[in-house]
Design a protein around this motif. Structure first.
Motif, PDB file in Angstrom:
ATOM      1  N   GLY A  58      44.126  36.994  43.838  1.00 14.89           N
ATOM      2  CA  GLY A  58      45.480  37.484  44.025  1.00 14.89           C
ATOM      3  C   GLY A  58      45.719  38.866  43.452  1.00 14.89           C
ATOM      4  N   VAL A  59      44.654  39.639  43.249  1.00 16.92           N
ATOM      5  CA  VAL A  59      44.788  40.998  42.713  1.00 16.92           C
ATOM      6  C   VAL A  59      43.895  41.941  43.513  1.00 16.92           C
ATOM      7  CG1 VAL A  59      45.313  40.203  40.369  1.00 16.92           C
ATOM      8  CG2 VAL A  59      42.936  40.655  41.009  1.00 16.92           C
ATOM      9  N   ASN A  60      44.105  43.235  43.318  1.00 16.50           N
ATOM     10  CA  ASN A  60      43.294  44.254  43.967  1.00 16.50           C
ATOM     11  C   ASN A  60      41.902  44.282  43.330  1.00 16.50           C
ATOM     12  OD1 ASN A  60      42.277  46.505  45.255  1.00 16.50           O
ATOM     13  ND2 ASN A  60      43.575  47.970  44.174  1.00 16.50           N
ATOM     14  N   LEU A  61      40.866  44.078  44.136  1.00 15.95           N
ATOM     15  CA  LEU A  61      39.485  44.113  43.643  1.00 15.95           C
ATOM     16  C   LEU A  61      38.787  45.423  43.970  1.00 15.95           C
ATOM     17  CD1 LEU A  61      38.297  40.484  44.535  1.00 15.95           C
ATOM     18  CD2 LEU A  61      39.131  41.354  42.330  1.00 15.95           C
ATOM     19  N   ASP A  62      39.467  46.278  44.744  1.00 13.62           N
ATOM     20  CA  ASP A  62      38.884  47.583  45.092  1.00 13.62           C
ATOM     21  C   ASP A  62      39.270  48.587  44.012  1.00 13.62           C
ATOM     22  OD1 ASP A  62      37.390  49.259  46.756  1.00 13.62           O
ATOM     23  OD2 ASP A  62      39.188  50.036  47.736  1.00 13.62           O
TER      24      ASP A  62
ATOM     25  N   ASN B 278      43.466  49.311  32.759  1.00 14.39           N
ATOM     26  CA  ASN B 278      42.830  47.998  32.798  1.00 14.39           C
ATOM     27  C   ASN B 278      43.875  46.885  32.855  1.00 14.39           C
ATOM     28  OD1 ASN B 278      40.138  48.943  32.685  1.00 14.39           O
ATOM     29  ND2 ASN B 278      40.350  49.270  30.491  1.00 14.39           N
ATOM     30  N   GLU B 279      44.588  46.855  33.962  1.00 18.41           N
ATOM     31  CA  GLU B 279      45.579  45.822  34.210  1.00 18.41           C
ATOM     32  C   GLU B 279      45.483  45.395  35.672  1.00 18.41           C
ATOM     33  OE1 GLU B 279      49.397  47.398  33.288  1.00 18.41           O
ATOM     34  OE2 GLU B 279      49.043  47.486  31.113  1.00 18.41           O
ATOM     35  N   PRO B 280      45.883  44.153  35.969  1.00 17.72           N
ATOM     36  CA  PRO B 280      45.859  43.711  37.368  1.00 17.72           C
ATOM     37  C   PRO B 280      46.795  44.547  38.226  1.00 17.72           C
ATOM     38  CG  PRO B 280      46.096  41.842  35.870  1.00 17.72           C
ATOM     39  CD  PRO B 280      46.299  43.077  35.050  1.00 17.72           C
ATOM     40  N   GLN B 281      46.397  44.783  39.456  1.00 21.97           N
ATOM     41  CA  GLN B 281      47.244  45.474  40.423  1.00 21.97           C
ATOM     42  C   GLN B 281      47.442  44.579  41.643  1.00 21.97           C
ATOM     43  OE1 GLN B 281      45.384  49.163  41.463  1.00 21.97           O
ATOM     44  NE2 GLN B 281      45.896  50.186  39.529  1.00 21.97           N
ATOM     45  N   SER B 282      48.546  44.800  42.350  1.00 15.82           N
ATOM     46  CA  SER B 282      48.812  44.040  43.569  1.00 15.82           C
ATOM     47  C   SER B 282      47.660  44.213  44.550  1.00 15.82           C
ATOM     48  CB  SER B 282      50.112  44.520  44.203  1.00 15.82           C
ATOM     49  OG  SER B 282      50.266  43.981  45.492  1.00 15.82           O
ATOM     50  N   LYS B 283      47.319  43.139  45.219  1.00 12.92           N
ATOM     51  CA  LYS B 283      46.195  43.200  46.160  1.00 12.92           C
ATOM     52  C   LYS B 283      46.518  44.036  47.393  1.00 12.92           C
ATOM     53  CE  LYS B 283      47.406  38.773  48.311  1.00 12.92           C
ATOM     54  NZ  LYS B 283      46.933  37.405  48.613  1.00 12.92           N
TER      55      LYS B 283
ATOM     56  N   ILE C 291      36.528  44.168  33.753  1.00 14.36           N
ATOM     57  CA  ILE C 291      36.630  43.274  34.904  1.00 14.36           C
ATOM     58  C   ILE C 291      37.619  42.144  34.624  1.00 14.36           C
ATOM     59  CG2 ILE C 291      35.361  41.563  36.268  1.00 14.36           C
ATOM     60  CD1 ILE C 291      32.950  43.485  36.107  1.00 14.36           C
ATOM     61  N   CYS C 292      37.516  41.535  33.457  1.00 15.98           N
ATOM     62  CA  CYS C 292      38.458  40.463  33.107  1.00 15.98           C
ATOM     63  C   CYS C 292      39.883  40.999  33.022  1.00 15.98           C
ATOM     64  CB  CYS C 292      38.055  39.805  31.794  1.00 15.98           C
ATOM     65  SG  CYS C 292      36.511  38.859  31.886  1.00 15.98           S
ATOM     66  N   SER C 293      40.024  42.253  32.583  1.00 19.17           N
ATOM     67  CA  SER C 293      41.358  42.847  32.458  1.00 19.17           C
ATOM     68  C   SER C 293      42.016  43.053  33.816  1.00 19.17           C
ATOM     69  CB  SER C 293      41.279  44.183  31.717  1.00 19.17           C
ATOM     70  OG  SER C 293      40.868  43.994  30.376  1.00 19.17           O
ATOM     71  N   ILE C 294      41.264  43.555  34.799  1.00 17.65           N
ATOM     72  CA  ILE C 294      41.882  43.790  36.102  1.00 17.65           C
ATOM     73  C   ILE C 294      42.087  42.482  36.862  1.00 17.65           C
ATOM     74  CG2 ILE C 294      40.933  46.119  36.244  1.00 17.65           C
ATOM     75  CD1 ILE C 294      38.988  45.041  38.400  1.00 17.65           C
ATOM     76  N   LEU C 295      41.325  41.437  36.504  1.00 18.07           N
ATOM     77  CA  LEU C 295      41.543  40.124  37.112  1.00 18.07           C
ATOM     78  C   LEU C 295      42.759  39.441  36.495  1.00 18.07           C
ATOM     79  CD1 LEU C 295      37.946  38.583  37.386  1.00 18.07           C
ATOM     80  CD2 LEU C 295      39.311  39.597  39.210  1.00 18.07           C
ATOM     81  N   GLY C 296      43.026  39.776  35.239  1.00 18.63           N
ATOM     82  CA  GLY C 296      44.112  39.118  34.535  1.00 18.63           C
ATOM     83  C   GLY C 296      43.737  37.751  34.025  1.00 18.63           C
ATOM     84  N   ARG C 297      42.434  37.491  33.925  1.00 19.17           N
ATOM     85  CA  ARG C 297      41.937  36.208  33.447  1.00 19.17           C
ATOM     86  C   ARG C 297      40.462  36.351  33.099  1.00 19.17           C
ATOM     87  NH1 ARG C 297      39.488  32.455  38.028  1.00 19.17           N
ATOM     88  NH2 ARG C 297      37.847  32.611  36.474  1.00 19.17           N
ATOM     89  N   LYS C 298      39.954  35.397  32.361  1.00 22.38           N
ATOM     90  CA  LYS C 298      38.544  35.402  31.989  1.00 22.38           C
ATOM     91  C   LYS C 298      37.693  34.915  33.155  1.00 22.38           C
ATOM     92  CE  LYS C 298      38.388  36.551  27.544  1.00 22.38           C
ATOM     93  NZ  LYS C 298      37.557  37.657  27.024  1.00 22.38           N
ATOM     94  N   ILE C 299      36.525  35.472  33.265  1.00 25.64           N
ATOM     95  CA  ILE C 299      35.527  34.974  34.195  1.00 25.64           C
ATOM     96  C   ILE C 299      34.191  35.055  33.471  1.00 25.64           C
ATOM     97  CG2 ILE C 299      35.101  37.228  35.293  1.00 25.64           C
ATOM     98  CD1 ILE C 299      34.674  35.696  37.924  1.00 25.64           C
ATOM     99  N   GLY C 300      33.359  34.049  33.659  1.00 26.96           N
ATOM    100  CA  GLY C 300      32.095  33.996  32.935  1.00 26.96           C
ATOM    101  C   GLY C 300      30.893  34.155  33.842  1.00 26.96           C
TER     102      GLY C 300
END
Length: 284
Positions: free
Chosen positions: A221-225, A151-156, A264-273
């Motif tokens: 700016g991150v991988n969403l797949d 659960n960490e952001p990855q390069s897009k 989801i917030c973890s892979i984005l690297g930020r909060k989303i509501g």
């Protein structure tokens, strides 16, 4: 794109949405109601005093610059209007937005970015259909649900192609299949929904859905797949979340997001509501 250019982009775009212009209060309220700017207060109310919300004053200040450059008309009656020159610079700013780097700090929202690339929704659905077709063809012997997820952001990664509205990123059928396996090949929005067996005679037919649309890859700016972002949905729920009534779309988005908010917030690297998600789905 710096913050000044982002303000110009949001302001000029909002003017075009308001038929080229309107009273200052109407334009600023439009920006607020559409949730286009991160800096505004969600509980904001219109004030005409020195205590007015700072973001409104910021836009008023930038409006003066736009008038100086000829991008907006000079009008002393409180009416803000875009000029033909302003429409031309807006086109340039939109194009610049589509090709900005992931390091750009954005103050406009994901909902605003989604609005800019709305024409790409057709491409999104085509890519979804390609992915579903690929899933029907790949080997399903691997039924594992316990794939270790980070659960960490990855390069897009690298875009598969480029369009006038930005980059297009392919979906991986292997990732989608792991996401379906993880869900047990049932509809995560409504597990009791019936489906049919795939041609393998064993697996129920389900469709993968990226809760955060792939079209927003460049924005975040991150991988969403990622498996964390992919939900297993029956055909009915998948179509409903794309084309259903706003209240039904909100219900589905709310249910799916509540199941995986942390991931989801973890892979984005930020909060989303939820409010931001509703706006992304045009269901606010």
């Amino acid at each position: 794109m710096n913050q000044k250019e982002q303000k110009w982009l949001v302001l000029l775009y909002s003017l075009t949405e308001c038929k080229g212009g309107d009273q200052r209060s109407v334009i600023l309220q439009h920006i607020n109601d559409c949730g286009y700017w991160y800096k505004n207060d969600q509980n904001d109310i219109l004030r005409r005093t020195r205590n007015e919300m700072a973001w409104r004053n910021d836009f008023s200040f930038e409006r003066q610059h736009l008038v100086e450059y000829g991008y907006m008309k000079s009008n002393g009656q409180g009416r803000w209007e875009v000029t033909d020159k302003g429409k031309a610079i807006l086109t340039h700013l939109i194009e610049k937005t589509m090709h900005q780097t992931a390091e750009t700090e954005t103050c406009y929202t994901a909902a605003f970015f989604q609005k800019l690339i709305k024409n790409q929704s057709v491409t999104e659905m085509k890519e979804d259909q390609v992915l579903i077709t690929q899933l029907c063809q790949i080997n399903r012997k691997d039924k594992r649900k316990d794939v270790m997820l980070v659960n960490e952001p990855q390069s897009k990664g690298t875009a598969s192609s480029k369009s006038a509205n930005g980059h297009i990123y392919l979906r991986s059928p292997a990732v989608a299949q792991r996401a379906l396996n993880r869900a047990g090949n049932v509809c995560e929005a409504a597990p009791t929904h019936e489906s049919f067996l795939r041609r393998d005679g064993v697996t129920l037919y389900m469709e993968p859905h990226h809760l955060i649309p792939m079209a927003l890859t460049d924005f975040f700016g991150v991988n969403l797949d990622r498996e964390q972002n992919i939900f297993s949905l029956c055909s009915n729920c998948h179509n409903q979340i794309h084309y259903g009534a706003k209240e039904d779309v909100r219900r589905l988005v709310r249910k799916l997001f509540s199941m995986r908010e942390y991931e989801i917030c973890s892979i984005l690297g930020r909060k989303i509501g939820l409010e931001e998600l509703y706006r992304i789905y045009d269901a606010y």
